[in-house]
Write an enzyme that holds these catalytic residues in place. Sequence first.
Site, short mmCIF file in Angstrom:
data_model
loop_
_atom_site.label_atom_id
_atom_site.label_comp_id
_atom_site.label_asym_id
_atom_site.label_seq_id
_atom_site.Cartn_x
_atom_site.Cartn_y
_atom_site.Cartn_z
N ASP A 1 0.82 -1.21 0.00
CA ASP A 1 0.00 0.00 0.00
C ASP A 1 0.85 1.26 0.00
O ASP A 1 0.31 2.36 -0.09
CB ASP A 1 -0.95 0.00 1.20
N ASP B 1 -10.55 -6.50 11.43
CA ASP B 1 -10.45 -7.94 11.64
C ASP B 1 -11.50 -8.43 12.63
O ASP B 1 -12.20 -9.43 12.37
CB ASP B 1 -9.04 -8.30 12.11
#
Length: 748
Positions: A155, A462
């Site tokens: 990223d 998550d």
Amino acid sequence: MRRNHGDDRDYLPLFETKSAKSRTQFRLFVGTMLVGICSIFVYRLRYMPLPTKEEGAVLVIRIKLWAWIGLFLSELWFTLYWFVTLVVRWNPVHRHTFKDRLTLRNGEKDLPGVDIFVCTADPKAEPPLMVVNTVLSVMAYDYPPEKLSVYLSDDGASDLTFYALLEASKFSKEWLPFCNKFRVEPRSPEAYFTKASQPHDDDHYSQWASVKKLYEEMKTRIESASKVGKISEAIRREHKEFREWDAFLSSKIDHQTIIQILIDGRDPKAVDIEEHPLPTLVYLAREKRPKYHHNFKAGAMNSLIRVSAHISNAPIILNVDCDMYSNNSESVRDALCFFLDEKKGQELAFVQFPQAFENLTENDIYGSSLRVLMEVELRGFDTNGGPCYIGTGCFHRRESLSGKKFNEASKVILDWKRKNKDEESSAEALEKACKVLASCTYEENTLWGKEMGLMYGCLVEDMLTGLVIQCRGWRSVYYSPERKAFLGAAPTTLLQTLVQQKRWAEGDLQILLSRYCPLTYGYKKIPLRLRLSYLVYFLWSLNCFASLYYVIVPSLCLLKGISLFPQVSSKWVVPFLYVFFGNRVYSLGELTMCGGTYREWLNDQRMWLFKRTTSYFFSVLDHGLRLLGFTDAAFTITEKVVDDDVSERYERELMEFGTTSPMFTTLTTLALLNASGFIWGLKRLLFTEQSLVLNPFALQVVLCGLLVFINLPIYQAIFLRKDKGRLPNSVIYQSIMLALVACSIVLY
């Protein structure tokens, strides 16, 4: 040959589950603690100070009444949270796999493919050499390489990271056969050559020395490029792939998709030096544009899910953070023992392995090991319906990430065959097609981030994703092998630790206050015990209020001469002492049974207080400001690189305070208040005609003394230390002023 799934006579489970020992003793302890807690509440209600008309005492009684009520409410909160923690401690389980049965039943040819996702975001915070060591460690799994595909999501869109991966792809041709031949553990080159002793066998030593030399040469090239901050023109001319970076040399947030298949596992020429096939290796930097929100790690993971589906489409996905290298080459087979179990495997969405760290100090100064969380609490989650997803070291069933609900009628056998290169388009054509899948606009008006893939809009994507998957009917499993599956890098400064904890706590609070609150969202979808288990973490932030109250008010009341606890001679002192010290003894026993030390327990108690009074408090504050529209969500990357002097102090277990932060100002102010209360309290104990057992302030002074003991590193950083890790003068002066103001208001 596959066994008939309906024939129970031939069924051999691929894993077993056992309950933890000593549960009877634990439950007896809980019973006695409950008696003590109830006694404390009886005391608070029975001896609550009532208003009086006695002249000169009205104000003091009123202050004492409100302080008393505050302590009662704080103790009530501690009790409620204690009950929640009991849910995950009541009956934790241990699991064991039978990998030999897996091989006998399935054979190598019938094993499913596995796609491995490695995520990185910043080449400065996460050095490229560290990233490629993780990549090489998972490429070298003890698993058929033609069934492995490794994807690196960058990223940061860094040409330095790509260059490091390019170097690693070449080195893998030497590294993988070396690992397989000599059963190397761990399979991160850096970790192996740092820890392994020099072999004595001549043939082994010759190859060991050769591979080590190749690694050191690769390491030098990568670190040299990283130090300079750019790739040389000679290397750029040598590899046409670097042309992708020519268009955005100065912007990592405004660029097209970059995808490179460095090793194409379908290509018969993609082999190591011994002519064995290599795993597929893919580099991906998804498209980013300033006007599109990229959704942090969750967005990167969803891009990987789509891209990998087009290239390899393995039914099992492993995701690891770039600093969590594989420490156990058999982890894939361990995970498959759960997924491929004929009776219980079909319902499993993910298998979660624990986080473990290799850079902890001897006594874990910052409490980063998460030892009790990993060895006790997540095992309790497992009993109650399945562990939460903790973002790394997790094997997923691809179907569960696609938004599919689980039911008995939808059972699907994990089957996968890699197509030949002739049956698919060329690598160049695949790259071109995948660019669309990783574009900014692909997810517009779709269910990605809502029903499909990882969930968006949360700092702990998550935890939210795992909860949503479980509410679709899937289950999960927690597995902690004797040899840790993954080893990573823990924060090495106090501020890094507190900031990381703040992000986790704020993300958990986001979920608690959203429509995904497990108590309501999980109603009739997951067991009540699992819904309560999530509250252990989702209530982290709210613990700050009761903790701050207990840290501040008793100290200030000592200054005012207000007693809040029974005198030592009273029978009511027994429940207070038993509950407090009983809990401390239990937590010490729990930690040592998990492999910790006494000094580690002391550090853990210190960090427990520091986190509650800073990280959790600021997480509530920031979330409130975000709800009011004053701030935006931000994902903070934990630095993996520290200065040499910081690292040296970390190894010596000296707490690092060498920067300004509102968190440090808060900690220092509280420490000064506790010291003031303790000194004033000692004066009341020593310079009075009352004996110690009759003095109403004795227990209060003990409490302040314990707080002073916990804050010793702060006092050292104020008065004794001269190194760069001491508290900055600006923080000290601000804290002194705040403490003086608080004391003046109380005394006035």
